[in-house]
Motif scaffolding. Sequence first.
Motif, mmCIF file in Angstrom:
data_model
loop_
_atom_site.group_PDB
_atom_site.id
_atom_site.type_symbol
_atom_site.label_atom_id
_atom_site.label_comp_id
_atom_site.label_asym_id
_atom_site.label_seq_id
_atom_site.Cartn_x
_atom_site.Cartn_y
_atom_site.Cartn_z
ATOM 1 N N VAL A 35 0.820 -1.233 0.000
ATOM 2 C CA VAL A 35 0.000 0.000 0.000
ATOM 3 C C VAL A 35 0.845 1.270 0.000
ATOM 4 O O VAL A 35 0.291 2.368 -0.125
ATOM 5 C CB VAL A 35 -0.981 0.042 1.208
ATOM 6 C CG1 VAL A 35 -1.997 -1.066 1.107
ATOM 7 C CG2 VAL A 35 -0.243 -0.012 2.538
ATOM 8 N N ALA A 36 2.170 1.131 0.116
ATOM 9 C CA ALA A 36 3.036 2.307 0.216
ATOM 10 C C ALA A 36 3.359 2.883 -1.155
ATOM 11 O O ALA A 36 4.522 3.090 -1.515
ATOM 12 C CB ALA A 36 4.318 1.948 0.974
ATOM 13 N N ASP A 37 2.333 3.154 -1.904
ATOM 14 C CA ASP A 37 2.482 3.699 -3.255
ATOM 15 C C ASP A 37 1.250 4.548 -3.542
ATOM 16 O O ASP A 37 0.119 4.099 -3.313
ATOM 17 C CB ASP A 37 2.576 2.534 -4.256
ATOM 18 C CG ASP A 37 2.628 3.018 -5.685
ATOM 19 O OD1 ASP A 37 3.741 3.148 -6.226
ATOM 20 O OD2 ASP A 37 1.556 3.298 -6.252
ATOM 21 N N PRO A 38 1.453 5.775 -4.032
ATOM 22 C CA PRO A 38 0.301 6.676 -4.222
ATOM 23 C C PRO A 38 -0.770 6.110 -5.156
ATOM 24 O O PRO A 38 -1.966 6.263 -4.882
ATOM 25 C CB PRO A 38 0.933 7.938 -4.813
ATOM 26 C CG PRO A 38 2.364 7.886 -4.411
ATOM 27 C CD PRO A 38 2.731 6.437 -4.342
ATOM 28 N N LEU A 41 -2.630 3.294 -3.332
ATOM 29 C CA LEU A 41 -3.509 3.847 -2.297
ATOM 30 C C LEU A 41 -4.772 4.422 -2.917
ATOM 31 O O LEU A 41 -5.884 4.234 -2.409
ATOM 32 C CB LEU A 41 -2.784 4.961 -1.527
ATOM 33 C CG LEU A 41 -1.951 4.558 -0.321
ATOM 34 C CD1 LEU A 41 -1.345 5.809 0.302
ATOM 35 C CD2 LEU A 41 -2.782 3.796 0.701
ATOM 36 N N ARG A 42 -4.605 5.142 -4.032
ATOM 37 C CA ARG A 42 -5.782 5.721 -4.690
ATOM 38 C C ARG A 42 -6.674 4.623 -5.269
ATOM 39 O O ARG A 42 -7.910 4.716 -5.198
ATOM 40 C CB ARG A 42 -5.347 6.716 -5.784
ATOM 41 C CG ARG A 42 -4.747 8.005 -5.206
ATOM 42 C CD ARG A 42 -4.343 8.949 -6.311
ATOM 43 N NE ARG A 42 -5.498 9.383 -7.080
ATOM 44 C CZ ARG A 42 -5.452 9.760 -8.361
ATOM 45 N NH1 ARG A 42 -4.298 9.729 -9.010
ATOM 46 N NH2 ARG A 42 -6.539 10.141 -8.978
ATOM 47 N N SER A 45 -8.648 3.157 -2.449
ATOM 48 C CA SER A 45 -9.719 4.045 -1.987
ATOM 49 C C SER A 45 -10.831 4.149 -3.027
ATOM 50 O O SER A 45 -12.008 4.268 -2.674
ATOM 51 C CB SER A 45 -9.166 5.434 -1.631
ATOM 52 O OG SER A 45 -8.756 6.136 -2.783
ATOM 53 N N LEU A 46 -10.488 4.087 -4.297
ATOM 54 C CA LEU A 46 -11.522 4.106 -5.350
ATOM 55 C C LEU A 46 -12.367 2.834 -5.293
ATOM 56 O O LEU A 46 -13.594 2.879 -5.450
ATOM 57 C CB LEU A 46 -10.880 4.246 -6.731
ATOM 58 C CG LEU A 46 -10.411 5.652 -7.112
ATOM 59 C CD1 LEU A 46 -9.449 5.589 -8.294
ATOM 60 C CD2 LEU A 46 -11.599 6.550 -7.445
ATOM 61 N N SER A 49 -14.383 2.720 -1.751
ATOM 62 C CA SER A 49 -15.452 3.695 -1.549
ATOM 63 C C SER A 49 -16.473 3.670 -2.685
ATOM 64 O O SER A 49 -17.413 4.466 -2.697
ATOM 65 C CB SER A 49 -14.857 5.103 -1.441
ATOM 66 O OG SER A 49 -14.254 5.481 -2.668
ATOM 67 N N GLU B 18 -14.013 7.401 0.997
ATOM 68 C CA GLU B 18 -13.939 8.265 -0.179
ATOM 69 C C GLU B 18 -12.587 8.141 -0.861
ATOM 70 O O GLU B 18 -11.589 7.784 -0.222
ATOM 71 C CB GLU B 18 -14.210 9.728 0.220
ATOM 72 C CG GLU B 18 -13.201 10.295 1.192
ATOM 73 C CD GLU B 18 -13.547 11.709 1.651
ATOM 74 O OE1 GLU B 18 -14.693 11.911 2.084
ATOM 75 O OE2 GLU B 18 -12.675 12.583 1.565
ATOM 76 N N PRO B 19 -12.553 8.447 -2.163
ATOM 77 C CA PRO B 19 -11.277 8.371 -2.889
ATOM 78 C C PRO B 19 -10.264 9.357 -2.326
ATOM 79 O O PRO B 19 -10.606 10.489 -1.990
ATOM 80 C CB PRO B 19 -11.667 8.746 -4.325
ATOM 81 C CG PRO B 19 -13.122 8.460 -4.426
ATOM 82 C CD PRO B 19 -13.676 8.765 -3.055
ATOM 83 N N LEU B 20 -9.034 8.935 -2.218
ATOM 84 C CA LEU B 20 -7.940 9.807 -1.794
ATOM 85 C C LEU B 20 -7.570 10.742 -2.932
ATOM 86 O O LEU B 20 -7.530 10.322 -4.096
ATOM 87 C CB LEU B 20 -6.705 8.963 -1.484
ATOM 88 C CG LEU B 20 -6.514 8.360 -0.093
ATOM 89 C CD1 LEU B 20 -5.225 7.538 -0.099
ATOM 90 C CD2 LEU B 20 -6.431 9.439 0.959
ATOM 91 N N GLU B 22 -4.820 12.968 -5.072
ATOM 92 C CA GLU B 22 -3.437 12.645 -5.446
ATOM 93 C C GLU B 22 -2.440 13.112 -4.399
ATOM 94 O O GLU B 22 -1.531 12.378 -4.023
ATOM 95 C CB GLU B 22 -3.088 13.321 -6.785
ATOM 96 C CG GLU B 22 -3.347 12.454 -7.992
ATOM 97 C CD GLU B 22 -2.739 13.041 -9.260
ATOM 98 O OE1 GLU B 22 -3.525 13.614 -10.043
ATOM 99 O OE2 GLU B 22 -1.523 12.924 -9.461
ATOM 100 N N ALA B 25 -2.594 11.046 -1.278
ATOM 101 C CA ALA B 25 -2.031 9.720 -1.534
ATOM 102 C C ALA B 25 -0.510 9.767 -1.507
ATOM 103 O O ALA B 25 0.142 8.858 -0.973
ATOM 104 C CB ALA B 25 -2.531 9.180 -2.876
ATOM 105 N N VAL B 26 0.066 10.832 -2.055
ATOM 106 C CA VAL B 26 1.528 10.975 -2.041
ATOM 107 C C VAL B 26 2.027 11.097 -0.605
ATOM 108 O O VAL B 26 3.011 10.464 -0.200
ATOM 109 C CB VAL B 26 1.958 12.204 -2.877
ATOM 110 C CG1 VAL B 26 3.417 12.563 -2.636
ATOM 111 C CG2 VAL B 26 1.713 11.925 -4.366
ATOM 112 N N ALA B 29 1.537 7.729 1.247
ATOM 113 C CA ALA B 29 2.470 6.722 0.741
ATOM 114 C C ALA B 29 3.861 6.928 1.341
ATOM 115 O O ALA B 29 4.566 5.950 1.650
ATOM 116 C CB ALA B 29 2.524 6.750 -0.784
#
Lengths: 129, 129
Positions: A35-38, A41-42, A45-46, A49, B18-20, B22, B25-26, B29
């Motif tokens: 999960v340690a990647d933007p 993670l997005r 969450s997409l 949610s 909800e979606p993170l 950008e 997320a950065v 991360a």
Amino acid sequence: MFAVTDATITCCAPIAREPLSESDAVEMAALLKAVADPVRLRLLSLIGSHAGGEACVCDLTDAFDLTAPTISHHLKVLRTAGLIDSERRGTWVYYWIIPSVVAKLGALFTPLSEPGAASGPVDVELVTA
Amino acid sequence: MFAVTDATITCCAPIAREPLSESDAVEMAALLKAVADPVRLRLLSLIGSHAGGEACVCDLTDAFDLTAPTISHHLKVLRTAGLIDSERRGTWVYYWIIPSVVAKLGALFTPLSEPGAASGPVDVELVTA
């Protein structure tokens, strides 16, 4: 098929409660790396949610300025780590998160008391003064 | 001095809500990369669970078969990420976790309902039937 995930559902106590064992730390670090990647993670969450608790890959690609193979790679990392699962239905592949695995990450970083109550010995004095 | 940490305390909603964005997320991360390592996870748990809420570096090194410079490197990664802080007192350096930053990680992976209640669309139907 589900043994790896189910065997570790009890792991782990919050880091503020007790020291992690070496083996638990290795297991949780692998989840955290996933999960340690933007982008991942997005994606999580997409998916998490999205209405109905699942997202079509067609719902995911538009949110990113990335190629479909790159999105697929990130989804595969999340799936291999056990954080999401997927199923093909007709044209599309649908994804959903595995709440018990996501919850393991949440539990690890759950504060024992209220968040922000203590931020170190010096700050505690300032807060409670 | 504390602006980076304090400005981001409100980040982020659980991934299941909800979606993170950008930028969030950065940021998350980067925090997750700092903890996505078995040694750093164990260090965090040793510090966070230590009596009095802080641990001397002398309490930490014995738990690992690693050199002092290696332990110091990992502590520096955690400190740079804002997860721990430290203070020298006499001979030793003492470390404590920053609960508000750790809690941000916990909040991100907090399930919206009870953990394990849903593990995909199929199970949701079973649970609510």
